[in-house]
Design a protein around this motif. Structure first.
Motif: not given
Length: 72
Positions: A9-27
């Protein structure tokens, strides 16, 4: 990150988690990092074969399914 949903149910190679450009870094405080698994997203290569994506390294692999974030 590659988890128990990879290739199903997700891409076989894995998924990305943190991308500070998209605001995913919650500090976080010193020596800590707050993450939200709802920010998991597929790499660009999932959508276009012209892109090359690195596979998640063994240290970023978990067997448990993470049923959060972007899925197929």
């Amino acid at each position: 990150v590659r988890d128990g949903t990879a290739g199903q149910t997700s891409y076989g190679g894995g998924r990305y988690l943190l991308d500070t450009a998209k605001g995913a870094d919650l500090g976080g405080g010193p020596g800590t990092l707050v993450i939200d698994l709802n920010f998991l997203y597929h790499p660009s290569c999932r959508y276009n074969p012209a892109w090359r994506c690195p596979l998640a390294p063994p240290g970023n692999t978990v067997r448990a399914p993470i049923r959060a974030g972007e899925r197929l």
